[in-house]
Motif scaffolding. Structure first.
Motif, PDB file in Angstrom:
ATOM      1  N   ASN A  21       0.856  -1.179   0.000  1.00  0.00           N
ATOM      2  CA  ASN A  21       0.000   0.000   0.000  1.00  0.00           C
ATOM      3  C   ASN A  21       0.890   1.225   0.000  1.00  0.00           C
ATOM      4  OD1 ASN A  21      -2.638  -1.323   0.377  1.00  0.00           O
ATOM      5  ND2 ASN A  21      -1.701  -1.973   2.302  1.00  0.00           N
ATOM      6  N   LEU A  22       0.597   2.157  -0.897  1.00  0.00           N
ATOM      7  CA  LEU A  22       1.455   3.337  -0.996  1.00  0.00           C
ATOM      8  C   LEU A  22       0.690   4.438  -1.716  1.00  0.00           C
ATOM      9  CD1 LEU A  22       4.434   4.143  -0.441  1.00  0.00           C
ATOM     10  CD2 LEU A  22       4.944   3.531  -2.802  1.00  0.00           C
ATOM     11  N   ALA A  23       0.860   5.673  -1.238  1.00  0.00           N
ATOM     12  CA  ALA A  23       0.261   6.804  -1.943  1.00  0.00           C
ATOM     13  C   ALA A  23       1.346   7.838  -2.171  1.00  0.00           C
ATOM     14  CB  ALA A  23      -0.883   7.402  -1.126  1.00  0.00           C
ATOM     15  N   VAL A  24       1.412   8.366  -3.369  1.00  0.00           N
ATOM     16  CA  VAL A  24       2.415   9.371  -3.701  1.00  0.00           C
ATOM     17  C   VAL A  24       1.696  10.611  -4.182  1.00  0.00           C
ATOM     18  CG1 VAL A  24       4.482   9.868  -5.059  1.00  0.00           C
ATOM     19  CG2 VAL A  24       3.916   7.502  -4.480  1.00  0.00           C
ATOM     20  N   GLY A  25       1.979  11.761  -3.545  1.00  0.00           N
ATOM     21  CA  GLY A  25       1.294  13.003  -3.906  1.00  0.00           C
ATOM     22  C   GLY A  25       1.913  13.649  -5.132  1.00  0.00           C
ATOM     23  N   ARG A  26       1.142  14.536  -5.765  1.00  0.00           N
ATOM     24  CA  ARG A  26       1.634  15.254  -6.939  1.00  0.00           C
ATOM     25  C   ARG A  26       2.858  16.101  -6.564  1.00  0.00           C
ATOM     26  NH1 ARG A  26      -0.901  16.366 -11.626  1.00  0.00           N
ATOM     27  NH2 ARG A  26      -2.846  15.528 -10.797  1.00  0.00           N
ATOM     28  N   GLY A  27       3.890  16.021  -7.401  1.00  0.00           N
ATOM     29  CA  GLY A  27       5.079  16.821  -7.176  1.00  0.00           C
ATOM     30  C   GLY A  27       5.986  16.299  -6.079  1.00  0.00           C
ATOM     31  N   GLU A  28       5.618  15.174  -5.481  1.00  0.00           N
ATOM     32  CA  GLU A  28       6.426  14.617  -4.404  1.00  0.00           C
ATOM     33  C   GLU A  28       7.561  13.780  -4.984  1.00  0.00           C
ATOM     34  OE1 GLU A  28       3.918  12.454  -1.687  1.00  0.00           O
ATOM     35  OE2 GLU A  28       5.603  11.364  -0.799  1.00  0.00           O
ATOM     36  N   SER A  29       8.703  13.793  -4.302  1.00  0.00           N
ATOM     37  CA  SER A  29       9.802  12.923  -4.710  1.00  0.00           C
ATOM     38  C   SER A  29       9.961  11.836  -3.661  1.00  0.00           C
ATOM     39  CB  SER A  29      11.093  13.733  -4.849  1.00  0.00           C
ATOM     40  OG  SER A  29      12.166  12.858  -5.084  1.00  0.00           O
ATOM     41  N   VAL A 184      13.078  18.917  -9.232  1.00  0.00           N
ATOM     42  CA  VAL A 184      12.571  20.167  -8.663  1.00  0.00           C
ATOM     43  C   VAL A 184      12.188  21.132  -9.776  1.00  0.00           C
ATOM     44  CG1 VAL A 184      13.225  22.223  -7.365  1.00  0.00           C
ATOM     45  CG2 VAL A 184      13.796  19.945  -6.483  1.00  0.00           C
ATOM     46  N   GLU A 185      13.061  21.279 -10.760  1.00  0.00           N
ATOM     47  CA  GLU A 185      12.770  22.306 -11.773  1.00  0.00           C
ATOM     48  C   GLU A 185      11.612  21.901 -12.685  1.00  0.00           C
ATOM     49  OE1 GLU A 185      16.544  22.709 -13.695  1.00  0.00           O
ATOM     50  OE2 GLU A 185      15.857  21.850 -15.579  1.00  0.00           O
ATOM     51  N   MET A 186      11.392  20.590 -12.862  1.00  0.00           N
ATOM     52  CA  MET A 186      10.267  20.172 -13.700  1.00  0.00           C
ATOM     53  C   MET A 186       8.967  20.083 -12.910  1.00  0.00           C
ATOM     54  SD  MET A 186      12.005  17.216 -16.049  1.00  0.00           S
ATOM     55  CE  MET A 186      10.499  16.891 -16.911  1.00  0.00           C
ATOM     56  N   GLY A 187       9.068  20.093 -11.594  1.00  0.00           N
ATOM     57  CA  GLY A 187       7.869  19.963 -10.762  1.00  0.00           C
ATOM     58  C   GLY A 187       7.201  18.614 -10.931  1.00  0.00           C
ATOM     59  N   ALA A 188       7.964  17.618 -11.367  1.00  0.00           N
ATOM     60  CA  ALA A 188       7.389  16.303 -11.638  1.00  0.00           C
ATOM     61  C   ALA A 188       7.266  15.481 -10.357  1.00  0.00           C
ATOM     62  CB  ALA A 188       8.246  15.561 -12.644  1.00  0.00           C
ATOM     63  N   THR A 189       6.386  14.506 -10.419  1.00  0.00           N
ATOM     64  CA  THR A 189       6.316  13.505  -9.367  1.00  0.00           C
ATOM     65  C   THR A 189       7.405  12.480  -9.665  1.00  0.00           C
ATOM     66  OG1 THR A 189       3.943  13.809  -9.369  1.00  0.00           O
ATOM     67  CG2 THR A 189       4.791  11.856  -8.230  1.00  0.00           C
ATOM     68  N   ALA A 190       8.206  12.143  -8.651  1.00  0.00           N
ATOM     69  CA  ALA A 190       9.317  11.239  -8.931  1.00  0.00           C
ATOM     70  C   ALA A 190       9.298  10.062  -7.976  1.00  0.00           C
ATOM     71  CB  ALA A 190      10.648  11.970  -8.818  1.00  0.00           C
ATOM     72  N   MET A 191       9.580   8.906  -8.495  1.00  0.00           N
ATOM     73  CA  MET A 191       9.663   7.707  -7.673  1.00  0.00           C
ATOM     74  C   MET A 191      11.007   7.063  -7.988  1.00  0.00           C
ATOM     75  SD  MET A 191       6.554   5.132  -7.443  1.00  0.00           S
ATOM     76  CE  MET A 191       6.385   3.829  -6.328  1.00  0.00           C
ATOM     77  N   THR A 192      11.883   7.042  -6.996  1.00  0.00           N
ATOM     78  CA  THR A 192      13.224   6.512  -7.205  1.00  0.00           C
ATOM     79  C   THR A 192      13.385   5.277  -6.343  1.00  0.00           C
ATOM     80  OG1 THR A 192      14.013   8.768  -7.473  1.00  0.00           O
ATOM     81  CG2 THR A 192      15.692   7.082  -7.086  1.00  0.00           C
ATOM     82  N   ILE A 193      13.956   4.228  -6.860  1.00  0.00           N
ATOM     83  CA  ILE A 193      14.223   3.086  -6.010  1.00  0.00           C
ATOM     84  C   ILE A 193      15.718   2.882  -5.905  1.00  0.00           C
ATOM     85  CG2 ILE A 193      12.033   1.971  -6.461  1.00  0.00           C
ATOM     86  CD1 ILE A 193      13.191   0.248  -8.380  1.00  0.00           C
ATOM     87  N   THR A 194      16.166   2.561  -4.727  1.00  0.00           N
ATOM     88  CA  THR A 194      17.596   2.477  -4.506  1.00  0.00           C
ATOM     89  C   THR A 194      17.888   1.727  -3.217  1.00  0.00           C
ATOM     90  OG1 THR A 194      19.618   3.774  -4.326  1.00  0.00           O
ATOM     91  CG2 THR A 194      17.707   4.631  -3.206  1.00  0.00           C
ATOM     92  N   HIS A 195      19.120   1.239  -3.095  1.00  0.00           N
ATOM     93  CA  HIS A 195      19.543   0.775  -1.775  1.00  0.00           C
ATOM     94  C   HIS A 195      20.730   1.603  -1.299  1.00  0.00           C
ATOM     95  CE1 HIS A 195      21.380  -2.280  -4.678  1.00  0.00           C
ATOM     96  NE2 HIS A 195      22.300  -1.376  -4.442  1.00  0.00           N
ATOM     97  N   ASP A 196      20.915   2.736  -1.979  1.00  0.00           N
ATOM     98  CA  ASP A 196      22.062   3.588  -1.694  1.00  0.00           C
ATOM     99  C   ASP A 196      21.594   4.776  -0.847  1.00  0.00           C
ATOM    100  OD1 ASP A 196      24.098   5.391  -1.726  1.00  0.00           O
ATOM    101  OD2 ASP A 196      24.328   5.448  -3.913  1.00  0.00           O
ATOM    102  N   MET A 197      22.060   4.841   0.407  1.00  0.00           N
ATOM    103  CA  MET A 197      21.568   5.883   1.318  1.00  0.00           C
ATOM    104  C   MET A 197      21.929   7.286   0.840  1.00  0.00           C
ATOM    105  SD  MET A 197      19.627   4.532   3.361  1.00  0.00           S
ATOM    106  CE  MET A 197      19.250   6.007   4.306  1.00  0.00           C
TER     107      MET A 197
END
Ligand SMILES: Nc1ncnc2c1ncn2[C@@H]1O[C@H](COP(=O)(O)OP(=O)(O)O)[C@@H](O)[C@H]1O
Ligand SMILES: [Mg+2]
Lengths: 248, 262
Positions: A21-29, A184-197
């Motif tokens: 379960n997950l919700a991502v808001g507009r413009g959120e990274s 930030v400059e595009m104002g896009a919603t971004a979803m990044t997956i990583t194991h790198d802190m």
């Protein structure tokens, strides 16, 4: 913007996602963390309609996601793949301008090339690389080209899979910063997956941790270090001892 | 006891079911490809490149195969014909043998080895490096962009290769005929032209088109369904060549039944 409810996906007997379960808001990274093989890439591919979920509901901007995804939905998406996934038969500029050269976003070749060179410049590459082939580029440059391709059609949603995998720490830092700036400059919603802190701290507004097929913890980046959750603590400090088994 | 007796039957049954399932999947794939063939968009550049790769660059292989086969055929038919004092049949039998059977079948097998493998390896590599997923996210259907151009190009190019192979094979027979078997050049050629019928050549070209379709379809199918990693691509390449070769031989038998059995 993106909402996921009760998402399940198994490959044979390997139950990878077990009720996400997950919700991502507009413009959120948002950055999704989790160990290797916990199903982070599978989660992205479910949203993109590349993998068919067994169960669960995914909506993007209110519309249910389908398999395969609709053209209307894909037109607003950009994705940077883990290995870059550049087309090695095409020169760099045609990789970047791929969507601008065919389909609904098609435009004249000169214009597409000009946009490609502008996007390459945005990710820190000169016009000279435009006519090279992907195999002639270093890993860091391939990542940049992949990023340029992801943003070529000014998407509203950007997915990034392991941006720093296979890069040295300095290059990783540069790529992380670049992603942050662009998001930030595009104002896009971004979803990044990583194991790198280091990516997490550079890119995230909010963080979700995927473990054992579910979102174990999620919250704003500011709360990440304060949470008492032993799984999160073990992960962010990279400890061998803790609730997460070291052998997977 | 009964279990021991039934075990081989059960495993045979399983194998048959698996084979049927594979045939079903390939049939569905073929139907999808044909469906996409009829609907735009059409990727002309990809089609042109595929035509060059599959058609033009296969010419040397097909030509070499044909010239040696035609030559050997002439020697064998001469030796066989000599038993009935019928050496004069060499030109006509070489021509019929090349155009009806050996041109399409050997040409098809050589192209299968060259093209089905390279298509499977290329598409398989694209699959394991997520390039196929990337195509989809870039609003491009991989079936339309990768598969349709290759299948269409092979279906059109292989008959042309067969026609070239036929001519080169007949020329090989003629060369052996006039240098080793003391045929008169003009008589040999006249004999060939007199006995060869349009359908001898036409049936071989139809076979070529079917074989071309099979070759590209198998290359694409196994590439698109490649397993993960280098091993997956290797297995896909091998399966593509084996499946294409066996299907060519099976289709050749069926088409020969259809065309020539009375
Ligand atoms: N197409 C597939 N077929 C079978 N298993 C898969 C497939 N894709 C992923 N998996 C399995 O799902 C699990 C999660 O993979 P993935 O999402 O790539 O992990 P990560 O979190 O490192 O991105 C792994 O165990 C992997 O083996
Ligand atoms: Mg992954």
């Amino acid at each position: 913007m993106i909402s996921i409810e009760g998402l399940h996906k198994a490959f044979g007997s390997n139950a990878v996602l077990r009720g996400v379960n997950l919700a991502v808001g507009r413009g959120e990274s948002i950055v999704i963390i989790g160990g290797s093989g916990t199903g982070k890439s599978v989660l992205l591919k479910c949203i993109l309609g590349l993998v068919r979920p067994d169960r669960g509901r995914i909506t993007v901007d209110g519309a249910p996601a389908t398999v395969p995804a609709s053209d209307a939905m894909l037109a607003h998406f950009g994705m940077l793949f883990q290995g870059g996934a550049l087309f090695d038969s095409l020169p760099v500029w045609q990789n970047v301008a791929f969507r601008l050269l065919r389909g609904s976003l098609k435009r004249p070749k000169d214009e597409a090339r000009a946009i490609a060179i502008e996007k390459l410049r945005r990710v820190g590459l000169g016009a000279t690389v435009a006519d090279l082939f992907p195999a002639e580029l270093s890993g860091g440059m391939q990542k940049r080209v992949g990023l340029a391709r992801a943003i070529a059609a000014d998407p509203q949603i950007i997915f990034i899979d392991e941006p720093t995998a296979g890069l040295d720490p300095i290059m990783a830092g540069v790529i992380n910063e670049l992603i942050r700036e662009i998001v930030v400059e595009m104002g896009a919603t971004a979803m990044t997956i990583t194991h790198d802190m280091s990516s997490v701290r550079a890119i995230a507004d909010s963080v979700a941790m995927l473990h054992d097929g579910v979102i174990r913890w999620s919250g704003p980046i500011a709360e990440l270090d304060m949470t008492p959750d032993p799984y999160v603590q073990q992960f962010i400090h990279g400890r061998a001892e803790g609730p997460i088994a070291a052998i997977r | 006891m009964t279990e021991a007796i039934l075990a081989p039957v059960a495993s045979l049954g399983r194998a048959v079911l698996l084979a049927l399932a594979a045939i079903g999947r390939i049939a569905i794939f073929a139907a999808q490809v044909l469906g996409h063939l009829l609907r735009p968009p059409f990727y002309a550049r990809e089609f042109g490149l595929a035509l060059l790769q599959i058609g033009w660059f296969s010419l040397p292989v097909v030509g070499m195969t044909a010239v040696f086969t035609g030559g050997a055929l002439a020697l064998q038919i001469y030796a066989g014909g000599a038993r009935f004092s019928a050496e004069s049949v060499v030109p006509s039998i070489v021509a019929i043998g090349m155009t009806r059977e050996l041109g399409p079948v050997l040409g098809g097998l050589m192209v299968a080895a060259r093209v089905a493998s390279s298509i499977a390896a290329e598409i398989g590599t694209m699959k394991v490096t997520e390039q196929i997923d990337a195509l989809t996210t870039l609003s491009t259907n991989p079936l339309k962009y990768l598969v349709v151009p290759r299948v269409l190009a092979a279906t059109l190019a292989v008959p042309v290769l067969v026609a070239a192979g036929d001519s080169i094979g007949i020329m090989g027979g003629w060369l052996v005929g006039i240098t080793r078997l003391d045929f008169n050049s003009a008589t040999y050629l006249k004999n060939t032209a007199d006995f060869l019928e349009a359908w001898d050549v036409g049936s071989g070209l139809v076979k070529g088109a079917v074989f071309g379709f099979i070759i590209a379809l198998m290359g694409c199918y196994h590439g698109m369904h490649s397993g993960r990693g280098a091993q997956g691509v290797g297995a896909a390449t091998k399966s593509a060549v084996v499946a294409a070769s066996v299907l060519i031989l099976a289709a050749n038998y069926l088409l020969t039944e259809l065309f020539f059995s009375t």
